[in-house]
Design a protein around this motif. Structure first.
Motif, short mmCIF file in Angstrom:
data_model
loop_
_atom_site.label_atom_id
_atom_site.label_comp_id
_atom_site.label_asym_id
_atom_site.label_seq_id
_atom_site.Cartn_x
_atom_site.Cartn_y
_atom_site.Cartn_z
N ARG A 114 0.83 -1.20 0.00
CA ARG A 114 0.00 0.00 0.00
C ARG A 114 0.87 1.26 0.00
O ARG A 114 0.61 2.21 -0.73
N LEU A 115 1.92 1.27 0.83
CA LEU A 115 2.76 2.45 0.95
C LEU A 115 3.77 2.62 -0.18
O LEU A 115 4.10 3.73 -0.57
N PHE A 116 4.27 1.49 -0.68
CA PHE A 116 5.31 1.53 -1.73
C PHE A 116 4.94 0.58 -2.87
O PHE A 116 5.64 -0.41 -3.10
N PRO A 117 3.88 0.87 -3.60
CA PRO A 117 3.43 -0.07 -4.64
C PRO A 117 4.44 -0.30 -5.76
O PRO A 117 4.45 -1.35 -6.38
N SER A 118 5.32 0.67 -5.99
CA SER A 118 6.28 0.51 -7.09
C SER A 118 7.53 -0.27 -6.67
O SER A 118 8.38 -0.54 -7.50
N SER A 119 7.64 -0.62 -5.42
CA SER A 119 8.85 -1.33 -4.95
C SER A 119 8.61 -2.82 -4.78
O SER A 119 9.14 -3.43 -3.87
N SER A 120 7.86 -3.40 -5.68
CA SER A 120 7.62 -4.84 -5.59
C SER A 120 8.92 -5.59 -5.85
O SER A 120 9.77 -5.12 -6.60
N PRO A 121 9.08 -6.77 -5.25
CA PRO A 121 10.33 -7.52 -5.43
C PRO A 121 10.52 -8.00 -6.87
O PRO A 121 9.56 -8.15 -7.61
#
Length: 79
Positions: free
Chosen positions: A52-59
């Motif tokens: 939710r907070l960092f949607p673009s930082s998926s692994p």
């Protein structure tokens, strides 16, 4: 549990054991969450908040969706 036969040879399907190393370098068990492995709940909530907070930082590598974790745990324990 020497000498105890358990179904399928499985003593514990899920275990959450907190281990630390003391001043002398020996390992010590702080807590044994064999009956209620609460760590899974923390992982699920942390993953949900991070997405939710960092949607673009998926692994870089995809992990299974957290929505399937309760079903996987239930299936494993029923085996």
């Amino acid at each position: 549990m020497q000498g105890v036969d358990v179904p399928g040879g499985i003593y514990a399907h899920i275990a959450g054991i907190d281990i630390v190393r003391d001043d002398a370098g020996e390992f010590r068990v702080l807590e044994d969450n064999l009956r209620v492995p609460s760590g899974v709940s923390y992982m699920l909530e942390n993953r949900k908040m991070m997405m939710r907070l960092f949607p673009s930082s998926s692994p870089a590598t995809a992990s299974p969706p957290s929505t399937t974790t309760p079903t996987c745990c239930s299936t494993t324990c029923a085996a």
